[in-house]
Write a protein that holds these residues in place. Structure first.
Motif, PDB file in Angstrom:
ATOM      1  N   PRO A 193       0.745  -1.165  -0.145  1.00 45.94           N
ATOM      2  CA  PRO A 193       0.113  -0.022  -0.014  1.00 45.94           C
ATOM      3  C   PRO A 193       0.835   1.309   0.128  1.00 45.94           C
ATOM      4  CG  PRO A 193      -0.022  -1.031   2.201  1.00 45.94           C
ATOM      5  CD  PRO A 193       0.894  -1.953   1.340  1.00 45.94           C
ATOM      6  N   ASN A 194       0.042   2.308  -0.441  1.00 41.18           N
ATOM      7  CA  ASN A 194       0.879   3.630  -0.377  1.00 41.18           C
ATOM      8  C   ASN A 194       1.125   4.107   0.946  1.00 41.18           C
ATOM      9  OD1 ASN A 194       1.099   4.049  -3.179  1.00 41.18           O
ATOM     10  ND2 ASN A 194      -0.976   5.230  -3.045  1.00 41.18           N
ATOM     11  N   ALA A 195       2.075   4.815   1.511  1.00 38.71           N
ATOM     12  CA  ALA A 195       2.608   5.059   2.720  1.00 38.71           C
ATOM     13  C   ALA A 195       1.428   5.982   3.557  1.00 38.71           C
ATOM     14  CB  ALA A 195       3.940   6.116   2.736  1.00 38.71           C
ATOM     15  N   VAL A 196       0.365   5.620   3.697  1.00 38.58           N
ATOM     16  CA  VAL A 196      -0.857   6.486   4.410  1.00 38.58           C
ATOM     17  C   VAL A 196      -0.009   6.649   5.975  1.00 38.58           C
ATOM     18  CG1 VAL A 196      -2.635   5.875   2.700  1.00 38.58           C
ATOM     19  CG2 VAL A 196      -2.171   4.399   4.992  1.00 38.58           C
ATOM     20  N   HIS A 197      -0.865   7.614   6.498  1.00 39.20           N
ATOM     21  CA  HIS A 197      -0.288   8.048   7.847  1.00 39.20           C
ATOM     22  C   HIS A 197      -0.930   7.038   8.790  1.00 39.20           C
ATOM     23  CE1 HIS A 197       2.077  11.629   7.396  1.00 39.20           C
ATOM     24  NE2 HIS A 197       1.202  11.865   6.443  1.00 39.20           N
ATOM     25  N   ALA A 198      -1.982   6.510   8.459  1.00 38.60           N
ATOM     26  CA  ALA A 198      -2.642   5.454   9.352  1.00 38.60           C
ATOM     27  C   ALA A 198      -1.794   4.008   9.271  1.00 38.60           C
ATOM     28  CB  ALA A 198      -4.066   5.136   9.143  1.00 38.60           C
ATOM     29  N   GLY A 199      -0.800   4.074   9.490  1.00 38.24           N
ATOM     30  CA  GLY A 199       0.325   3.171   9.453  1.00 38.24           C
ATOM     31  C   GLY A 199      -0.231   1.662   9.998  1.00 38.24           C
ATOM     32  N   GLY A 200      -0.897   1.857  10.916  1.00 33.12           N
ATOM     33  CA  GLY A 200      -1.429   0.530  11.817  1.00 33.12           C
ATOM     34  C   GLY A 200      -2.320  -0.279  10.909  1.00 33.12           C
ATOM     35  N   LEU A 201      -2.889   0.302   9.789  1.00 29.22           N
ATOM     36  CA  LEU A 201      -3.832  -0.144   9.043  1.00 29.22           C
ATOM     37  C   LEU A 201      -3.561  -0.655   7.743  1.00 29.22           C
ATOM     38  CD1 LEU A 201      -6.910   2.153   9.408  1.00 29.22           C
ATOM     39  CD2 LEU A 201      -6.400   0.325  11.059  1.00 29.22           C
ATOM     40  N   ARG A 202      -1.988  -0.575   7.491  1.00 26.46           N
ATOM     41  CA  ARG A 202      -1.528  -1.055   6.294  1.00 26.46           C
ATOM     42  C   ARG A 202      -1.144  -2.359   6.214  1.00 26.46           C
ATOM     43  NH1 ARG A 202       3.444   0.469   5.279  1.00 26.46           N
ATOM     44  NH2 ARG A 202       3.217   0.952   2.902  1.00 26.46           N
ATOM     45  N   TYR A 203      -2.165  -3.285   6.258  1.00 29.07           N
ATOM     46  CA  TYR A 203      -2.249  -4.951   6.229  1.00 29.07           C
ATOM     47  C   TYR A 203      -2.778  -5.455   5.167  1.00 29.07           C
ATOM     48  CZ  TYR A 203      -1.655  -9.799   7.896  1.00 29.07           C
ATOM     49  OH  TYR A 203      -1.401 -10.989   7.857  1.00 29.07           O
ATOM     50  N   HIS A 204      -2.127  -6.422   4.370  1.00 22.78           N
ATOM     51  CA  HIS A 204      -2.925  -6.867   3.309  1.00 22.78           C
ATOM     52  C   HIS A 204      -4.180  -7.715   3.603  1.00 22.78           C
ATOM     53  CE1 HIS A 204      -0.276 -10.205   4.387  1.00 22.78           C
ATOM     54  NE2 HIS A 204      -0.992 -11.020   3.836  1.00 22.78           N
ATOM     55  N   GLY A 205      -4.243  -8.501   4.673  1.00 19.69           N
ATOM     56  CA  GLY A 205      -5.198  -9.334   4.914  1.00 19.69           C
ATOM     57  C   GLY A 205      -5.990  -9.024   6.274  1.00 19.69           C
ATOM     58  N   MET A 206      -6.729  -9.931   6.632  1.00 25.90           N
ATOM     59  CA  MET A 206      -7.947  -9.545   7.621  1.00 25.90           C
ATOM     60  C   MET A 206      -7.924 -10.763   8.714  1.00 25.90           C
ATOM     61  SD  MET A 206     -10.063  -7.432   8.936  1.00 25.90           S
ATOM     62  CE  MET A 206      -9.746  -6.067   8.072  1.00 25.90           C
ATOM     63  N   ASN A 207      -8.386 -10.618   9.982  1.00 27.17           N
ATOM     64  CA  ASN A 207      -8.203 -11.629  10.899  1.00 27.17           C
ATOM     65  C   ASN A 207      -9.553 -12.648  10.324  1.00 27.17           C
ATOM     66  OD1 ASN A 207     -10.544 -12.296  13.254  1.00 27.17           O
ATOM     67  ND2 ASN A 207      -8.695 -13.077  13.681  1.00 27.17           N
ATOM     68  N   PRO A 208      -9.347 -13.801  10.175  1.00 27.91           N
ATOM     69  CA  PRO A 208     -10.372 -14.796   9.805  1.00 27.91           C
ATOM     70  C   PRO A 208     -11.813 -14.848  10.450  1.00 27.91           C
ATOM     71  CG  PRO A 208      -8.220 -15.908  10.015  1.00 27.91           C
ATOM     72  CD  PRO A 208      -8.110 -14.604  10.550  1.00 27.91           C
ATOM     73  N   LEU A 209     -11.864 -14.547  11.507  1.00 29.16           N
ATOM     74  CA  LEU A 209     -13.243 -14.365  12.267  1.00 29.16           C
ATOM     75  C   LEU A 209     -13.814 -13.188  11.718  1.00 29.16           C
ATOM     76  CD1 LEU A 209     -11.885 -15.347  15.727  1.00 29.16           C
ATOM     77  CD2 LEU A 209     -13.398 -16.892  14.263  1.00 29.16           C
ATOM     78  N   VAL A 210     -13.175 -12.047  11.695  1.00 30.21           N
ATOM     79  CA  VAL A 210     -13.617 -11.085  11.267  1.00 30.21           C
ATOM     80  C   VAL A 210     -14.107 -11.064   9.670  1.00 30.21           C
ATOM     81  CG1 VAL A 210     -13.197  -8.519  10.507  1.00 30.21           C
ATOM     82  CG2 VAL A 210     -12.569  -9.307  12.734  1.00 30.21           C
ATOM     83  N   SER A 211     -13.194 -11.677   9.005  1.00 28.96           N
ATOM     84  CA  SER A 211     -13.526 -12.166   7.461  1.00 28.96           C
ATOM     85  C   SER A 211     -14.791 -12.777   7.345  1.00 28.96           C
ATOM     86  CB  SER A 211     -12.151 -12.769   7.026  1.00 28.96           C
ATOM     87  OG  SER A 211     -11.353 -12.145   6.940  1.00 28.96           O
ATOM     88  N   GLU A 212     -14.758 -13.883   8.187  1.00 30.59           N
ATOM     89  CA  GLU A 212     -16.236 -14.784   8.271  1.00 30.59           C
ATOM     90  C   GLU A 212     -17.143 -13.914   8.546  1.00 30.59           C
ATOM     91  OE1 GLU A 212     -15.311 -18.066  10.684  1.00 30.59           O
ATOM     92  OE2 GLU A 212     -17.292 -18.784  10.675  1.00 30.59           O
ATOM     93  N   LEU A 213     -17.188 -13.026   9.567  1.00 28.79           N
ATOM     94  CA  LEU A 213     -18.573 -12.330   9.849  1.00 28.79           C
ATOM     95  C   LEU A 213     -18.843 -11.486   8.647  1.00 28.79           C
ATOM     96  CD1 LEU A 213     -17.482 -11.844  13.697  1.00 28.79           C
ATOM     97  CD2 LEU A 213     -19.620 -12.869  12.905  1.00 28.79           C
ATOM     98  N   TYR A 214     -17.861 -10.825   8.019  1.00 25.02           N
ATOM     99  CA  TYR A 214     -18.202  -9.964   7.047  1.00 25.02           C
ATOM    100  C   TYR A 214     -18.690 -10.618   5.662  1.00 25.02           C
ATOM    101  CZ  TYR A 214     -17.447  -6.672   3.303  1.00 25.02           C
ATOM    102  OH  TYR A 214     -17.614  -5.654   2.186  1.00 25.02           O
ATOM    103  N   HIS A 215     -18.081 -11.791   5.626  1.00 32.42           N
ATOM    104  CA  HIS A 215     -18.701 -12.685   4.626  1.00 32.42           C
ATOM    105  C   HIS A 215     -20.004 -13.005   4.634  1.00 32.42           C
ATOM    106  CE1 HIS A 215     -18.218 -15.171   0.886  1.00 32.42           C
ATOM    107  NE2 HIS A 215     -18.720 -16.317   1.751  1.00 32.42           N
ATOM    108  N   ASN A 216     -20.322 -13.362   5.920  1.00 32.07           N
ATOM    109  CA  ASN A 216     -21.629 -13.764   6.199  1.00 32.07           C
ATOM    110  C   ASN A 216     -22.685 -12.530   6.467  1.00 32.07           C
ATOM    111  OD1 ASN A 216     -21.843 -13.272   9.082  1.00 32.07           O
ATOM    112  ND2 ASN A 216     -21.184 -15.480   9.323  1.00 32.07           N
ATOM    113  N   LYS A 217     -22.332 -11.536   6.406  1.00 27.85           N
ATOM    114  CA  LYS A 217     -22.872  -9.985   6.454  1.00 27.85           C
ATOM    115  C   LYS A 217     -23.686  -9.779   7.738  1.00 27.85           C
ATOM    116  CE  LYS A 217     -24.825 -10.354   1.690  1.00 27.85           C
ATOM    117  NZ  LYS A 217     -23.327 -10.151   1.158  1.00 27.85           N
TER     118      LYS A 217
END
Lengths: 441, 441
Positions: B334-358
């Motif tokens: 990612p570009n060098a955004v100032h919110a460096g703590g959010l510069r990660y390519h993936g996502m916790n699997p449980l959050v991913s699952e909860l997003y996937h099932n809406k």
């Protein structure tokens, strides 16, 4: 599991309802008009400060002054009552029988005790008709607090920041601007005094005294009278506003059934020390406690320990009245120590008087000793303290080590006047050069 | 004078006694060993994490896990229970009928929620025999928290800090060093992977994925087995440690008799959002509330809103196991955004699952929109928020403006995951370039 004696249960309802005006108990030396060498009148001060600030500055009769509701609401909004916390881990590290407590003025959103007076002054200026407020700031703590307060009460604010701090602490400037303040490095080209100083030495790093002259000049030169000046320390009314610290502290200590043997604060212009100590000094004057009071200053700026007790100007440009105080001389230029908030040549007159009559004691430490205390505190209690506050920490640690030598269970309370998250340049320099970053025991 | 519905009375005694493990309620997709493409075993993970971390990561049966007393004591020492505060002044500024509350994870001494898991991991590693702990850090929040925690539990810590943040936020490095941590910019010359990346592009600014590879490599290559790795987000056990936030929040809202219509958090790897939302999601799964959940991410790093839901590596160097998650690809830079703590390519699997099932929703905002929210919050509530947390603030403000349009008295709660006092470079850049620093209403 959780020891109780480091926790109190005070809430917003316990925010003090009055400030304590120690001048009514001990008197205060007259402020002199340098043109006449006679005591200043309210009319003399009217071009500089808003009416209420003038009245409070000259008040030596009312022991307590009501805190207006909007000021108490702002105190609540911005984190009062602040915690009183016990430094268990520091005690363990020092292997001292002393109990060490600290009052946490670092929890304010601007990171120091300065909001206590900034809120009051912004409120009174707004009420008294001021439209633009000018001020000085050293390390930036006062400027941040006044910017937030002026934004809160919808006032315009112009801040003269000591140039050496402006350059050493650029992020403080961004904080003031985030809150909507306008910041100039001092000496600046926007005042006559600033121009005259720059003409002599364009590279001059400035002092609080210089910044005060610029801010006062800008206020008194506004022909509409809608521009006033606001001071972050030194003055009696500023010290009075800070007494919310000491009053809360007494309520918290009473709840925990503690009587401190020692109270320790850092000292520059005197406001955090005064606010922290004056309410307990009142108890001591009435013979109710036998607490000792210790003011800690930098060896580079030793106004109490090396200064003279005499009348002097509050600023470098000699446009303020004259105060009877311990002073290093109004033209004193200290080295660029990281505790920029303590780089002031003089001392609040009430603190000066109490030091002169030996009600309080003073000691000084150098920058290495201060940062050793800072790192020791950070590594034990987890909080990164301001270099200014680290003077108090060093003082408290030395008292705790004395108690250890004597095997006495003393109770020591110090004022953590602010955090050091915007002072990491100082920490970085210290860590780079020091092989023993902690105080060794 | 002081409205009560923004204040709760919880004390250290109310610090949760158990973490909530949502994997036991919703299941978690298996983690795969990339060599075999079969589910990882505890033995596969043993060279990387300490035993307890492995057990917790793979636990899908225990709904609640006891928080050890020393961890709860450290939570108390470092400021838990954190306040729940109502944003009255923000509400007034927005002229919204919505009530806005925020949970204050900014009050921790390291300035963010990260201590919640850092303390737990440092404690378990110490107990399980680890002597050196390695980790990655983006903006430096996690590295600061782990440095303090390792110092507290007497462990050595080595931190790989994403180079672009190392250079953008030099003071974060000083904080880690003040707490006694050792910090390398990543890519670094101290690991094989770092050397290989530097050989290809000596100027490469790094990513969290790169830093993770380096930290894991250093752990698994120690032949004594006394060096382990610690992760600051993404993993299930990290998210579980963060559930103290959401559990406290529920107790506080119950006390104030609030049921939120919306809960909003920023999201990078997922840990603060998970910790904030999972306990209330548990209530929703049981049909007790009808709260909606909103995750807010940067448009520059849109893993939920633009990523794919598939198996991917947790790091750039492909030495971690594979997680089923929303991902932008493990080689995404990612570009060098100032919110460096959010510069990660993936996502916790449980959050991913909860997003996937809406169960949860997601939205993204760009950096200008984020800093407008940050300045709006700073000027109304007085607290300077982290750029990361300002994503949550922007999301909450948009919901409050929606409520205004519909004239609905919605209750919105967001997580203030950290303060922005060490992000003033970002604020300064924004203020320099933006004519309208506040959200206009």
């Amino acid at each position: 599991m959780f020891p109780k004696d480091g926790r109190t249960t005070l809430t917003v309802d316990d925010i003090p309802k009055k400030w304590y005006n120690i001048a009514a108990d001990i008197g205060s030396p007259e402020i002199l008009n340098p043109a006449t060498m006679k005591p200043v009148t309210a009319a003399d001060l009217a071009p500089v400060f808003c009416k209420t600030s003038v009245d409070q500055e000259l008040d030596t009769t009312h022991r307590f002054i009501d805190i207006p509701d909007p000021v108490r609401e702002a105190y609540a909004q911005f984190g009062r009552v602040t915690p009183l916390q016990r430094a268990y881990h520091l005690e363990q590290y020092l292997k001292t029988p002393a109990k060490i407590y600290f009052k946490r003025e670092d929890v304010s959103p601007t990171g120091s005790h300065k909001l206590n007076s900034a809120i009051a002054q912004a409120y009174y200026n707004k009420r008294d008709g001021t439209e633009h407020l000018t001020t000085e700031t050293g390390a930036g703590q006062w400027g941040s607090a006044l910017s937030l307060s002026c934004n809160y009460f919808d006032l315009d604010v112009i801040i003269f920041m000591v140039k050496v701090s402006f350059e050493q602490k650029p992020f403080r400037r961004s904080i003031m601007e985030t809150y909507g303040g306008t910041v100039y490095p001092s000496p600046s080209p926007v005042t006559e005094y600033g121009k005259s100083v720059l003409a002599k030495d364009p590279a001059y790093g400035g002092t609080l005294g210089t910044a005060i002259t610029e801010a006062v000049e800008m206020a008194v030169k506004d022909p509409t009278g809608k521009t006033k000046y606001s001071l972050g320390s030194v003055a009696n009314h500023v010290c009075m506003h800070q007494t919310v610290i000491g009053q809360e502290l007494i309520a918290q200590m009473d709840e925990l059934d503690i009587i401190p043997d020692h109270m320790v604060g850092c000292i520059g212009g005197g406001s955090n020390f005064a606010g922290f100590a004056f309410p307990m000094i009142e108890r001591k004057l009435r013979g109710k406690v036998d607490t000792s009071f210790l003011a800690v200053e930098p060896t580079e700026v030793p106004s109490l320990t090396k200064g003279e007790y005499r009348y002097d100007f509050g600023d470098s440009g000699c446009i303020t009245p004259m105060f009877k105080m311990y002073t290093l001389g109004h033209d004193f230029t200290p080295n660029a120590v990281h505790a920029g908030g303590l780089r002031y040549h003089g001392m609040n007159p009430l603190v000066s008087e109490l030091y002169h009559n030996k009600t309080i004691n003073a000691v000084s430490y150098n920058e290495t000793q201060i940062f050793q205390a800072a790192v020791t505190f950070a590594r034990t209690e987890g909080i990164i303290p301001a270099p200014e506050s680290s003077h108090a920490i060093r003082g408290a640690i030395e008292l705790a080590l004395d108690a250890k030598k004597m095997n006495e269970e003393k109770t020591i309370v110090f004022n953590l006047s602010g955090h050091g998250l915007l002072d990491m340049v100082g920490y970085a320099n210290f860590l780079k050069t020091c092989n023993h970053p902690m105080i060794e025991v």
